[in-house]
Design a protein around this motif. Structure first.
Motif, mmCIF file in Angstrom:
data_model
loop_
_atom_site.group_PDB
_atom_site.id
_atom_site.type_symbol
_atom_site.label_atom_id
_atom_site.label_comp_id
_atom_site.label_asym_id
_atom_site.label_seq_id
_atom_site.Cartn_x
_atom_site.Cartn_y
_atom_site.Cartn_z
ATOM 1 N N GLU A 24 43.933 34.025 67.378
ATOM 2 C CA GLU A 24 43.817 32.774 66.621
ATOM 3 C C GLU A 24 45.191 32.120 66.442
ATOM 4 O O GLU A 24 45.326 30.896 66.550
ATOM 5 C CB GLU A 24 43.175 33.052 65.260
ATOM 6 N N GLN A 37 43.039 28.435 67.552
ATOM 7 C CA GLN A 37 41.583 28.258 67.634
ATOM 8 C C GLN A 37 40.906 29.334 66.801
ATOM 9 O O GLN A 37 40.844 30.484 67.196
ATOM 10 C CB GLN A 37 41.135 28.359 69.101
ATOM 11 N N PRO A 38 40.432 28.995 65.615
ATOM 12 C CA PRO A 38 39.834 30.018 64.755
ATOM 13 C C PRO A 38 38.476 30.479 65.270
ATOM 14 O O PRO A 38 37.752 29.719 65.924
ATOM 15 C CB PRO A 38 39.705 29.302 63.413
#
Length: 523
Positions: A53, A58-59
């Motif tokens: 992440e 980008q979680p």
């Protein structure tokens, strides 16, 4: 932290830390067991997800509750992490070291080297701790140290220096080399290969050529180990003359070098008391001082040595006293073993692997490497008027080819204990005087006589050439016993242990200590 005994169905070892993300019968577990589970260590998987992440910005968005660590959740995390890591090319985004840590976190068999008996929770704990430290903690720690230079970036930062593909970090190192204070001298390519593999950062060839002074014919590799800016000197050959020339030329390009480390392989002087501290192949010697044992007068009947021990300055002796302390030596030997496992993973068994206890053979000092059968060689079997001649063919053959007798081998307690345990012996560090000269020692009797006369623990060929030019510390791995039976089986492994010891020494000492030490020693 100690591990608690888990479910008896648990057939793979669990890591040494625990997680609070899953509870079973009021006991905190750090692993999950299921037939269709992709990854059984949620703590390590969670770390891998976090690292991905951070790198991709980008979680991971999961439909269910993140704290519910069941088969579905863990598999979803694992599938997302694996797909994202491989699809995002983390190596080009954040660096190969970061990518390797992520891949290790996603490796469900990370602890495959540990025991599988859940009834013996403490057995092999150090193996699992070391594996986790090497594969996850240490690379992240190195990255943390490497990025320290970026914490206080100025708006008018200078243009970046080109770096090689191996380098993943940015360092503002001046073009005149004034911040390079440590030099590492290696006489053989295999020694330099082991050292350079342990650099956290390597500068490009263009920078090397730019910094060299006119008339400096040396070849260098510039890099970083922890906070230290290091110059690796690839010597043109062996011997103190070559070393002296290399050290003199280097000072014109890097005038601020304060400390030289002579790193590589050597012949060791074995002890004969049969104790736990016996010197064996693969051990590392660190110099208290050097002795030019071949300096003296040759008379018709004998050679009289005029050599005197040359000891380091008071500050360097203070550093040695710290390293030789019980705790200091234990820390260095532990770090040496940790770095060695990492280096062996990089270089493979042929270039850094342990050759085997059965190949660590110490013959009685009077037993020569020669033909024993008169029908094979009349010269080797002739012993007249106190002579014990050896033919040239015998010098080029191995002990196996000559049939050297196993009955005259000297037994060593350390090897016996290691053989009983089933594990190779961990390298030990020995401190003492190192004999340095242009003569290759290949005689057990001369080895023992010379070592006894000058109180030596090893023989090598380069340190005396650097000693008079720069404050010098010898760090060398024992690849043979300096007798007529010596061979090259152990050279790669000994070079690896020496390089790992060198890095452990640099890590043990703060940069400030080195600079104060170097300045005081030079003055």
């Amino acid at each position: 932290m100690k591990e608690s005994i888990g479910d008896r169905n648990h057939v793979r070892p669990h890591p040494y830390f625990t997680t609070k993300l899953h509870k079973f019968k009021h006991q905190i577990l750090d692993h999950c067991i299921a037939d269709d589970l992709f990854h059984m260590y949620p703590s390590i998987l969670a770390l891998g997800v976090i690292l991905i992440e951070i790198a991709t910005k980008q979680p991971f968005k999961h439909d269910g509750a993140h704290y519910l660590w069941n088969e579905t959740t863990i598999n979803d995390y694992y599938e997302w992490a694996w797909t994202t890591a491989n699809g995002s090319n983390l190596g080009s985004m954040i660096g190969a070291a970061y990518e390797a840590v992520v891949n290790n976190c996603l490796d469900a068999e990370l602890f495959r080297d540990g025991p599988i008996d859940p009834s013996k929770a403490d057995q092999g704990l150090e193996v699992r701790q070391s594996r986790l430290y090497e594969k996850v903690v240490l690379p992240l720690q190195d990255l943390y140290q490497a990025y320290r230079d970026d914490w206080e970036i100025q708006e008018d930062a200078k243009p970046e220096i080109p770096v090689s593909p191996k380098s993943h970090h940015k360092h503002n190192i001046p073009g005149d080399g004034s911040q390079f204070t440590i030099a590492i001298f290696c006489a053989l390519p295999l020694e330099a290969d082991a050292v350079s593999e342990l650099f956290e950062d390597i500068l490009g060839k263009e920078v090397n050529n730019h910094r060299k002074a006119v008339g400096d014919d040396n070849t260098y590799t510039l890099g970083k180990i922890m906070h230290h800016n290091v110059v690796l000197v690839h010597m043109a050959g062996m011997g103190k003359g070559t070393a002296s020339q290399a050290a003199s030329s280097m000072r014109s390009s890097y005038p601020e070098i304060k400390l030289a480390l002579m790193v590589g392989i050597c012949g060791g002087v074995p002890s004969h008391h049969g104790g736990k501290d016996d010197l064996i192949l693969g051990d590392v010697v660190i110099s208290d001082g050097i002795v030019q044992y071949d300096f003296g007068r040759r008379f018709p009947d004998t050679f009289l040595s005029k050599a005197r021990p040359e000891v380091a300055g008071p500050k360097l002796r203070g550093l040695l006293a710290k390293l030789k302390g019980l705790r200091g030596q234990e820390r260095i030997e532990t770090k040496l073993s940790q770095h060695l496992r990492v280096l062996q993973d990089k270089l493979g068994p042929k270039r850094a692997g342990y050759p085997g206890m059965e190949k660590d053979e110490l013959f009685q000092s009077s037993y020569r490497h020669k033909h024993r059968d008169p029908a094979v060689c009349g010269l080797c079997s002739a012993c007249t008027l106190g002579t014990d001649p050896v033919c040239e063919e015998a010098r080029s053959l191995t002990c196996q080819q000559l049939g050297c007798q196993k009955g005259v081998l000297v037994s060593r307690k350390r090897l016996q204990e290691a053989s009983a345990s089933g594990y190779p012996p961990s390298p030990k560090i020995h401190f003492g005087f190192v004999g340095s000269g242009d003569t290759v020692m290949k005689s057990g009797q001369h080895r023992d006589d010379t070592a006894s006369q000058h109180d030596l623990i090893a023989f090598e060929m380069e340190a005396s050439g650097v000693w008079d030019i720069l404050p010098c510390l010898v760090i060398k791995g024992v690849c043979d016993y300096a007798d007529s039976h010596k061979n090259k089986f152990w050279q790669h492994y000994a070079a690896a242990t020496a390089a790992c010891c060198m890095k452990a020494v640099l890590e043990e000492c703060a940069i400030g200590e080195w600079l104060v030490l170097a300045q005081s020693t030079c003055s």
